[in-house]
Structures are given as structure tokens and as C-alpha cells.
Write an enzyme that holds these catalytic residues in place. Structure first.
Site, PDB file in Angstrom:
ATOM      1  N   ASP A 229     -43.293  79.356  53.602  1.00 35.66           N
ATOM      2  CA  ASP A 229     -43.488  80.662  52.982  1.00 35.66           C
ATOM      3  C   ASP A 229     -43.908  80.540  51.517  1.00 35.66           C
ATOM      4  O   ASP A 229     -43.372  79.718  50.776  1.00 35.66           O
ATOM      5  CB  ASP A 229     -42.144  81.407  53.071  1.00 35.66           C
ATOM      6  CG  ASP A 229     -42.215  82.787  52.496  1.00 35.66           C
ATOM      7  OD1 ASP A 229     -43.013  83.574  53.006  1.00 35.66           O
ATOM      8  OD2 ASP A 229     -41.475  83.071  51.534  1.00 35.66           O
TER       9      ASP A 229
ATOM     10  N   GLU B  94     -48.456  79.789  54.407  1.00 40.08           N
ATOM     11  CA  GLU B  94     -48.583  81.212  54.091  1.00 40.08           C
ATOM     12  C   GLU B  94     -49.018  81.290  52.631  1.00 40.08           C
ATOM     13  O   GLU B  94     -48.204  81.229  51.724  1.00 40.08           O
ATOM     14  CB  GLU B  94     -47.270  81.968  54.310  1.00 40.08           C
ATOM     15  CG  GLU B  94     -47.466  83.476  54.281  1.00 40.08           C
ATOM     16  CD  GLU B  94     -46.918  84.173  53.043  1.00 40.08           C
ATOM     17  OE1 GLU B  94     -47.210  85.351  52.862  1.00 40.08           O
ATOM     18  OE2 GLU B  94     -46.212  83.539  52.231  1.00 40.08           O
TER      19      GLU B  94
HETATM   20  C1  GLC Z   1     -43.568  85.829  51.869  1.00 39.79           C
HETATM   21  C2  GLC Z   1     -43.117  86.783  52.946  1.00 39.79           C
HETATM   22  C3  GLC Z   1     -42.802  88.109  52.355  1.00 39.79           C
HETATM   23  C4  GLC Z   1     -41.789  87.940  51.259  1.00 39.79           C
HETATM   24  C5  GLC Z   1     -42.265  86.931  50.236  1.00 39.79           C
HETATM   25  C6  GLC Z   1     -41.178  86.569  49.282  1.00 39.79           C
HETATM   26  O1  GLC Z   1     -44.775  86.187  51.343  1.00 39.79           O
HETATM   27  O2  GLC Z   1     -44.108  86.882  53.927  1.00 39.79           O
HETATM   28  O3  GLC Z   1     -42.342  88.977  53.328  1.00 39.79           O
HETATM   29  O4  GLC Z   1     -41.548  89.157  50.645  1.00 39.79           O
HETATM   30  O5  GLC Z   1     -42.635  85.735  50.848  1.00 39.79           O
HETATM   31  O6  GLC Z   1     -40.199  85.811  49.929  1.00 39.79           O
HETATM   32  C1  GLC Z   2     -48.018  88.297  47.657  1.00 39.64           C
HETATM   33  C2  GLC Z   2     -47.860  86.888  48.004  1.00 39.64           C
HETATM   34  C3  GLC Z   2     -47.640  86.705  49.457  1.00 39.64           C
HETATM   35  C4  GLC Z   2     -46.587  87.664  49.956  1.00 39.64           C
HETATM   36  C5  GLC Z   2     -46.815  89.049  49.534  1.00 39.64           C
HETATM   37  C6  GLC Z   2     -45.677  89.918  49.909  1.00 39.64           C
HETATM   38  O1  GLC Z   2     -49.220  88.748  48.163  1.00 39.64           O
HETATM   39  O2  GLC Z   2     -49.001  86.150  47.632  1.00 39.64           O
HETATM   40  O3  GLC Z   2     -47.230  85.400  49.661  1.00 39.64           O
HETATM   41  O4  GLC Z   2     -46.615  87.669  51.338  1.00 39.64           O
HETATM   42  O5  GLC Z   2     -46.974  89.080  48.156  1.00 39.64           O
HETATM   43  O6  GLC Z   2     -46.006  91.232  49.610  1.00 39.64           O
END
Ligand code: GLC
Ligand code: GLC
Length: 648
Positions: free
Chosen positions: A284, A326
Site C-alpha cells: 500500500d 499501489e
Molecule cells: C492506500 C489505500 C487508501 C488509504 C491510504 C492510506 O492508498 O488504498 O484507502 O486511505 O492508502 O493508508
Molecule cells: C492518494 C494516494 C493513494 C491513495 C489515495 C487515497 O491518491 O496517492 O495512494 O490511495 O490518496 O485517497
């Protein structure tokens, strides 16, 4: 030179390893360690070579790898060997995924096992279960604020339940993907608690500062991720009397990877879940792993080195396990998470194709494929043995992360275009049938992102309210059109639970004080099993969505050309409402033609004949099982529809 040094270091380490590790049956472990050690050593040295405890930490790292290898079960070791042999196994078109919340799709892990037949009916054989680890109930960020990395939250079940689910999935030839939240912990994690209590060792796990001087310097260049609910990148902690870096929510403390102890802890956690039977780990927020003053602290070179190290270490202990990156970042940056300067993926084998996702949404709003074509053409080439995770919706918001140059080439002004798309999808644009919700609105910059369920975003919600059959048909067509792209493009398609039965936004989250300010919960509601049951009612909306998607999945699986073997060619055509590409393998080609316009459109055969298509005036559509004839050297594609054409 390095290589010699690394060999002698490895010999020293093997001498130093505790006897119980040295004595066990570790043949494959040692072979893999030997093969990967030069890379591990070099990367570790590059990141931490200047530290006095470099050698000590390196021994600890190798020990961690060995311990987790010893623990790895026999069936998993066998699967590692098979996958090492058949190393492109995941590029096959056989895999079709779905992301879902365990507790929102079923009650808990045991309940989830009972729901597998539904998924298999649809054709799903790869399950991404959203994070289930122990999190504080009131500050969980949907599972991304982990309090205990080794424990499934009791509301989902136990670690044993997960092991059992993994085994059940394996016996049904299904894959399991789990999250590892690598960038931050909950402020209630034991490390954070010890840091608060004043333990220096654990303060060094985070970015902790006595006053505002350094935080202010970081803030000069770091953007805000949740500007409306959690502005800034630092939080003052009264108990500790210190500022701590919190890029996401104020209760999510960013881990400090300039400390090798943190990396070793995380590799230990990654391998722990690999050993519980995960086939794929979704790492993540990987773009954020390394912070550097004077930069945005995203996509830093060191973040990539850390991921390479994680991959090399995983290769040693659990080589059958894949990583998903991600990294929802700029198009030019995303492909770097496969690894740079390599032929095969050296970091994550799979990356979210956030660029295509955003481009698809632009095509929906503009009802043409101009920007989509440009964006796909400029999608960075990926490495061999790497693949895109293609998706339409996920649990997060939609960020419009396409390239500004492409936007200009498409004839739009970038800021204006984003403004239009945001207005369109939140239904603020006159005549828009979309019912998305704003997310992360930044009043300082005017930026925002969009939340909402697929069906609500494409107008199904409004069509049901107004009872307009044409609008209903259009929204269903759009749902199918978008799925047709992710299923044929090349890569792993990942559906989002609820989308195959047209679930709408739910505003229930507004009643929960802990969720109220986060509109992403609008598209994270409980799966509606009664609605799913209506897929068997003749002519129901659910039936009109579920069965066509099921059919597309089945056709994908039968069509070898849909495997991701760098066998896609984008075809330029005169009609910019169309997206046209071919997929080819040794048995033949499939021509994918998608029409984003809300009226029938024509494709000139001249655009595709040189690629070997429409040689005899007609082609066979795999989806409708009919022949599509050209008339006056043109074929007609119905509004918001698509063809998967072959010669037969
Ligand atoms: C990732 C997850 C998102 C979360 C963020 C912070 O982007 O997909 O749902 O809010 O990480 O942990
Ligand atoms: C930002 C981050 C992504 C996360 C998202 C959550 O775009 O880059 O990792 O999923 O915030 O809203």
C-alpha cells in the site's frame, strides 16, 4: 568488486547464523540466497552502508529470511518451486479478480468461504480481500491504520480462519491477495505507543521532531493527501511533546525507512503473510516510502531501492509470492514500480493501471476516446514478466492522474478539463447523469477527487429515479463497455464487488461519526445479496449487468490472445470516438473496438485492413456470436458498445 565483497560477507554471515538455522534442511533457501545476495547486499549497502551497525543489521535481515523460510509450509514451498519453473503463470488470461471487504461481502472469514460459489459463478478466481488486520475501530481508515500486523481483527475471525480460507481458495484454483500497509502504522501500534512513552528506539521508527523547524521545511514541498480532513503532513503529539510525520490521516504515523530496523520489521511482516498462504501481496502507498526534504517525498529513488530489496528478500524465502504496487501517481512514474534498469520486474510484478482508469473516466464524460487513445499510446512500456492491474473502480476515490501534455494534445486545457470532469461526475455539470461525491476537496488549490459507485457514476442511479428506459440502457451499456476494456486490454482485471450487480452509492456512512467525513464510504457499503438474487429475474437491471459480465469473463478465459504477453497494438483510426486495439497470439488476433459516443459510430475498414482485419468483408464478434459485415467499407458500432472480433 562489490560482488567479491558480497560473497565474502555472505560467508561471514553464514558462519554467524545461529546453529539451529544453519543445521536445517535449507537447500533451496541457500541456493536462492546465493542467487540474490549480491543484489540484497548492494541495495542494503547503498541505503545503510554508512551506519556503524550495517553488518549487524544485515545479519538480522538474513536471519529473518531464514526463520520465515523454515516456517514456510511444505505445500507453499512446493508451489514456490512450481512457480519458479512456470514463472509467467500470472500473465495468463485465466485470472480475473475482484476486490471486496470481508465483512461487507460476508460476515466474516468463515462466512466468506460460503460465498465463493457466487464468485465462481461470475468467473472470479482471484480475490483481493481488503485489509483485515487489527485496527482501532474509530481510526481505521478502512483497515489501513494497522495496530497489530500479526493479528486478524477478531471481527473478521482468526489467523487460523485465514489459513483455512487460503487453503479453500487453493483447492478451488483461486488466488488470494492481501494488503501489507508498508508506509505507516496506526498511532496505537505498539511502536507508536513506545515512542510516545519516550523510548528513543521507537521514536527512530518514525519521523519525530522536537519543534516545527524541520516539519516546516518538509511542508514547503510536500503536497497534502487528505487536505480537508487531515491537512498538513505533521501532527503534534502532546504526550510525546513532539511533532510526528502523518502524511495521510493524523492517526497514521509514517514509518522511517532510513532506519534499517524498520525495513527488517516490514520484510518480516511481508513474509509472515506470505506464509499464511497469500499468493499476492498488495503493498500500500509505496510511492510514499522515502521522504526527502525539498521534494514531494513521493516516487523517490530510495523508495524504489526499498521495494527492490523487499522483492529480492521475498525471492529468497517465498519466491512464488507476487507484489502489487499501489502507486497512484503520474503515468511516467507508475511503470517504474515494476523496476527500472531491468528486463524482468525487479520490484512489483503488478501495478495498478491508475492512468487507464482515469482515462476511461475522461472518455465516459467527454463521450469520445481522444484523450484515452493518446494516454494509452503514451503509457510507459512495462517490463517483461510484469503486468497491469486494470480496474474501473476500487475502494478509493478517482484521481484524474493523466498527463497534462496528453490533455493539451486532446485539445483541452488541463485545469479546465479536470474541473469539467469533477463537475461532471459530481453531477454539478448541467445535464450530467453522474452522482459521484467530492473527495479531498482542497479549497486552497481547487483540487478535488471523486468518490462513488460505478453505477451511480455512469447514471444508473438517476435513470432508476426518473424511470427513463433509454437512460437506463445507456448506463448499463457503459458499465459493460468499461468492463470490456479491463477484460481485454492485457493484464489482470480487478472488478469491484457490487459493480457486477449495479450497486449504487449508499449514504449510510453519514450516520457514522467516524466515517462521515470520508465520502469513499459511499461506495464501500454492504453487498446487497437480495439485489444479487435479482440477477435471476427476467429483464432486471441486475440480470442485464451480471450475465453479460459473466459472459465476457468466460470469453476472456477462452481467448489466448488476451494473455498479457506484450501483444497489444493500438490502432489509429479516423473516428476519435472509438478505441481500437488488437491482441495477437500464435493462434490469431482479436480486434477490440469500443465506441464511447452515445450514438452509433462508423469504423472505416481502411483503418484496420492493413493489420489483417476485415480481409473478407466480415468478422465474427465473440460476444454476440454474430458476423459483423462491412457496408461500403465501414462497420457500424452501436452507441456505448464494443466488439471483440476475430476471423473465423
Ligand atoms: C492506500 C489505500 C487508501 C488509504 C491510504 C492510506 O492508498 O488504498 O484507502 O486511505 O492508502 O493508508
Ligand atoms: C492518494 C494516494 C493513494 C491513495 C489515495 C487515497 O491518491 O496517492 O495512494 O490511495 O490518496 O485517497
Amino acid at each position: 568488486m562489490y560482488e567479491q565483497v558480497s560473497h565474502s560477507v555472505l560467508n561471514d554471515i553464514l558462519e554467524e547464523l545461529e546453529p539451529e538455522i544453519g543445521n536445517l534442511q535449507l537447500r533451496h533457501f541457500y541456493t536462492r540466497l546465493g542467487a540474490n545476495f549480491y543484489a540484497i547486499y548492494s541495495l542494503f549497502h547503498r541505503l545503510y552502508g554508512k551506519r556503524d551497525d550495517f553488518q549487524v543489521q544485515l545479519v538480522r535481515l538474513v536471519e529473518t529470511l531464514a526463520r520465515r523460510y523454515i516456517e514456510r509450509s511444505k505445500p507453499l514451498r512446493t508451489s514456490d518451486l512450481e512457480r519458479e519453473e512456470n514463472f509467467t503463470w500470472f500473465l495468463s488470461q485465466q485470472w480475473v479478480g475482484m476486490a471486496l471487504y470481508c465483512d461487507r461481502f460476508a460476515d466474516d472469514l468463515n462466512g466468506l468461504r460460503g460465498k465463493l460459489p457466487y464468485l465462481q459463478e461470475l468467473g472470479i478466481n482471484f480475490l483481493h480481500i481488503m485489509p483485515m488486520l487489527d485496527c482501532p475501530a474509530d481510526k481505521s481508515d478502512g483497515g489501513y491504520a494497522v495496530r497489530d500486523y500479526f493479528k486478524i481483527d477478531p471481527k473478521f475471525g482468526t489467523n487460523e480462519d485465514l489459513i483455512e480460507l487460503a487453503a479453500t481458495l487453493k483447492s478451488r484454483d483461486m488466488l488470494l491477495a492481501l494488503d501489507v500497509v508498508v508506509n505507516h502504522t496506526s498511532d496505537e501500534h505498539e511502536w507508536a505507543k513506545k515512542a510516545r512513552a519516550g523510548e528513543q528506539k521507537y521514536q527512530d521508527y518514525y519521523y519525530v521532531f522536537p519543534d516545527e523547524t524541520v516539519p516546516k521545511m518538509y511542508e514547503e514541498t510536500m503536497p497534502e493527501i487528505f487536505p480537508d480532513t487531515s491537512p498538513g503532513n505533521f501532527t503534534w503529539n502532546e504526550e510525546m511533546g513532539r511533532h510526528v510525520m502523518t502524511v495521510f490521516n493524523s492517526y497514521q504515523w509514517d514509518l522511517n525507512y532510513s532506519n534499517p530496523a524498520v525495513l527488517i520489521e516490514m520484510i518480516n511482516i511481508i513474509l509472515f503473510w506470505a506464509n499464511k498462504g497469500a499468493d499476492i501481496l498488495r503493498l500500500d502507498a509505496v510511492a510514499f516510502l522515502w521522504k526527502k526534504m525539498g521534494s514531494t517525498s513521493q516516487n523517490e529513488r530510495e523508495a524504489h531501492l526499498l521495494l527492490q530489496l523487499m522483492k529480492d528478500c521475498c525471492q529468497v524465502t517465498a519466491p512464488g509470492v507476487l507484489f502489487i504496487a499501489e502507486a497512484i501517481v503520474a503515468p511516467s512514474e507508475i511503470a517504474k514500480y515494476f523496476g527500472e534498469d531491468a528486463i524482468n520486474a525487479k520490484e512489483c510484478e503488478i501495478a495498478y493501471n491508475a492512468t487507464m482508469m482515469a482515462l476511461l473516466w475522461s472518455a465516459v464524460a467527454t463521450k469520445n476516446a481522444t484523450l484515452l487513445n493518446l494516454g494509452i499510446r503514451n503509457l510507459p512500456t512495462k517490463l517483461a514478466r510484469a503486468t497491469w492491474l486494470n480496474y474501473v473502480r476500487c475502494h478509493d476515490d478517482i484521481g484524474l492522474g493523466f498527463d497534462d501534455n496528453d490533455v493539451r494534445l486532446a485539445g483541452y486545457e488541463p485545469a479546465e478539463h479536470r474541473h469539467f470532469l469533477n463537475a461532471y461526475f459530481t453531477g454539478r455539470f448541467p445535464g450530467s447523469p453522474a452522482r459521484g461525491l467530492p473527495f479531498g476537496e482542497n479549497l486552497k488549490t481547487g483540487d478535488m477527487r471523486i468518490s462513488g459507485a460505478l453505477a451511480s457514476l455512469v447514471g444508473l442511479e438517476v435513470a432508476i429515479q426518473t424511470g427513463d428506459p433509454e437512460a437506463l440502457e445507456a448506463s448499463i451499456r457503459l458499465i459493460l463497455l468499461l468492463h470490456s476494456v479491463i477484460l481485454s486490454f492485457g493484464g489482470l482485471p480487478l472488478l469491484y464487488y457490487g459493480d457486477a450487480i449495479g450497486m449504487l452509492n449508499s449514504l449510510q456512512y453519514l450516520e457514522d461519526p467516524f466515517k462521515r467525513n470520508d465520502s469513499r464510504w459511499a461506495h464501500r457499503s454492504s453487498f446487497d445479496w437480495e439485489k444479487a438474487q435479482r440477477r435471476f429475474e427476467q429483464g432486471s437491471v441486475e440480470q442485464r449487468i451480471f450475465f453479460p459480465i459473466k459472459k465476457l469473463i468466460a470469453i476472456r478465459k477462452e481467448t489466448d490472445a488476451f494473455a498479457d504477453l506484450d501483444n497489444r497494438q493500438l490502432i489509429s483510426c479516423d473516428n476519435t470516438n472509438l478505441l481500437v486495439f488488437s491482441r495477437t497470439d500464435q493462434h490469431g488476433s482479436v480486434l477490440v473496438v469500443c465506441n464511447f459516443k452515445d450514438q452509433d459510430e462508423l469504423l472505416s475498414v481502411g483503418n484496420v485492413v492493413s493489420q489483417g482485419f476485415f480481409q473478407h468483408g466480415r468478422m465474427y464478434d465473440l460476444v454476440s456470436s454474430t458476423f459483423i459485415e462491412s457496408v461500403s467499407e465501414q462497420i457500424s458500432i452501436p452507441s456505448l458498445s464494443f466488439y471483440w472480433l476475430t476471423d473465423r
